[in-house]
Enzyme design. Structure first.
Site, PDB file in Angstrom:
ATOM      1  CD  GLN A  44      -0.901  -0.663   3.712  1.00 27.12           C
ATOM      2  OE1 GLN A  44      -2.120  -0.597   3.723  1.00 27.12           O
ATOM      3  NE2 GLN A  44      -0.221  -1.241   4.696  1.00 27.12           N
ATOM      4  CG  ASP A  99      -0.951   2.180  14.823  1.00 29.13           C
ATOM      5  OD1 ASP A  99      -1.225   2.049  16.022  1.00 29.13           O
ATOM      6  OD2 ASP A  99      -1.744   1.876  13.915  1.00 29.13           O
ATOM      7  CD  GLU A 119       0.474  -4.278   9.752  1.00 29.01           C
ATOM      8  OE1 GLU A 119      -0.408  -3.894  10.532  1.00 29.01           O
ATOM      9  OE2 GLU A 119       0.441  -4.096   8.523  1.00 29.01           O
ATOM     10  CG  ASP A 168      -5.972  -1.259  14.801  1.00 24.81           C
ATOM     11  OD1 ASP A 168      -6.837  -0.623  14.158  1.00 24.81           O
ATOM     12  OD2 ASP A 168      -4.941  -0.728  15.258  1.00 24.81           O
ATOM     13  CB  SER A 169      -9.027  -4.162   9.835  1.00 16.97           C
ATOM     14  OG  SER A 169     -10.287  -3.567  10.017  1.00 16.97           O
ATOM     15  CB  SER A 170      -6.769  -0.294   6.888  1.00 14.76           C
ATOM     16  OG  SER A 170      -6.423  -1.492   6.251  1.00 14.76           O
ATOM     17  CG  ASP A 171     -11.579   2.300   6.223  1.00 18.76           C
ATOM     18  OD1 ASP A 171     -12.216   2.030   7.260  1.00 18.76           O
ATOM     19  OD2 ASP A 171     -11.035   3.396   6.031  1.00 18.76           O
ATOM     20  CE1 TYR A 236      -9.000   6.863  12.145  1.00 14.40           C
ATOM     21  CE2 TYR A 236     -10.225   5.830  13.916  1.00 14.40           C
ATOM     22  CZ  TYR A 236      -9.052   5.984  13.204  1.00 14.40           C
ATOM     23  OH  TYR A 236      -7.950   5.250  13.551  1.00 14.40           O
TER      24      TYR A 236
HETATM   25  N1  SPD Z   1     -11.206   4.851   8.440  1.00 14.34           N
HETATM   26  C1  SPD Z   1      -9.969   4.487   9.086  1.00 14.34           C
HETATM   27  C2  SPD Z   1     -10.072   3.346  10.022  1.00 14.34           C
HETATM   28  C3  SPD Z   1      -8.715   3.008  10.554  1.00 14.34           C
HETATM   29  C4  SPD Z   1      -8.711   1.969  11.572  1.00 14.34           C
HETATM   30  N2  SPD Z   1      -7.392   1.507  11.950  1.00 14.34           N
HETATM   31  C5  SPD Z   1      -6.533   2.486  12.461  1.00 14.34           C
HETATM   32  C6  SPD Z   1      -5.261   1.938  13.005  1.00 14.34           C
HETATM   33  C7  SPD Z   1      -4.850   2.631  14.244  1.00 14.34           C
HETATM   34  N3  SPD Z   1      -4.182   1.776  15.154  1.00 14.34           N
END
Ligand code: SPD
Length: 292
Positions: A44, A99, A119, A168-171, A236
């Site tokens: 990414q 992070d 990760e 703890d995912s991204s979108d 967010y």
């Molecule tokens: N729309 C963004 C959502 C991000 C969620 N994960 C953030 C990681 C922080 N530890």
């Protein structure tokens, strides 16, 4: 202002605009002072900005992951709501969140004996260790074992291993997509010890109705107890984000054990009252959950 970043399409007159098809027609913008890091990793686009008013900001594939000004709200809630819901968590798995912020918060739980962390993108970890030591300090805990790889594949090999699993995912665009699909939640369930529970980044009921409905449906189908908690996070989309949870035993809406005073003193957002209150949803959102 011309900023030296490879995501030029998001930069307008020195402001970063979070433009994404998941929340069409609306974009949060933050003024940028400096680009600290910008590179396309194997998985990414990674950007680390210094903003004018919100500290450093981590952006993956054009989506804000955190700012230093409000990251505590998300990290504290996504770690402590599930960990304090469990009466005696010993073994924790964290998937995503390179992070280190969730690890930082999990590390406050002395009862944890092991913390596995998976990760996919090692470069995110390296960038955060370099630029965000206030979060990446989570990696310093000697209970943490880091596994670099796909969380979905990792969890398939784990059977009855964990008391709590935090995702703890991204979108669900890019590398995080599979983490919003039912087979992944079936694997999470099998990776739990009896009486275990899971908690996953649950998007926003204002901005991502179909994603929230999907997560709630999956967790309702697979777990004995399901809950949806919400967190205020100004940077967010929509200013809020949820935690979608599933439990094989413990109640979710109240802490299952005492919050030690020494832990409470270190926190800025989470406490016993906000734990309970975070499950109280606005009428339309509660109706949405009830109808699933
Ligand atoms: N729309 C963004 C959502 C991000 C969620 N994960 C953030 C990681 C922080 N530890």
């Amino acid at each position: 202002m011309k900023l030296n970043t490879t995501i030029d399409k998001n930069i307008i007159d020195g402001w970063f605009a979070e433009i994404c098809p998941m929340w069409p027609g609306i974009a949060l913008s933050l003024e940028i002072e400096k680009v600290l890091y910008s590179n396309k990793s194997k998985y990414q686009q990674i950007d680390l900005f210094l903003t004018t008013h919100h500290g450093k900001m981590l952006v993956l594939d054009g989506i804000i992951q955190l700012t230093q000004s409000d990251e505590f709200a998300y990290q504290e809630m996504l770690a402590h709501v599930p960990l304090f819901s469990h009466p005696d968590p010993r073994h924790l798995l964290v998937i995503g969140g390179g992070d280190g912020g969730i690890l930082r918060e999990a590390g406050r739980h002395d009862c944890l004996e092991t913390i596995d962390f998976c990760e996919i993108d090692e470069e995110v970890i390296q960038v955060c260790k370099q630029f965000l030591p206030d979060l990446a300090c989570g990696f310093d805990d000697n209970r943490v074992a880091v596994h670099i790889g796909d969380g979905n594949a990792f969890v398939q090999n784990q059977k009855q291993m964990y008391d709590v699993i935090i995702v703890d995912s991204s979108d669900p665009v890019g590398p995080g997509e599979a983490l919003f699909e039912k087979p992944f939640y079936e694997s999470l369930k099998h990776a739990l010890k009896p009486g275990g529970l899971i908690a996953t980044q649950g998007e926003s009921f204002f901005m991502h109705k179909k994603y929230v409905e999907n997560l709630v449906k999956i967790t309702k189908e697979l777990f004995d107890i399901q809950g949806y908690s919400t967190i205020l996070v100004p940077t967010y989309p929509g200013g809020n984000i949820g935690i979608c949870m599933g439990s094989l035993g413990p109640q979710l809406k109240i802490p299952g054990r005492q919050i030690p005073e020494k832990v409470q003193q270190q926190l800025k957002y989470y406490n016993k009252e906000i734990h309970k209150a975070s499950f109280v949803l606005p009428g339309f959102a509660q109706k949405m959950m009830d109808e699933i």
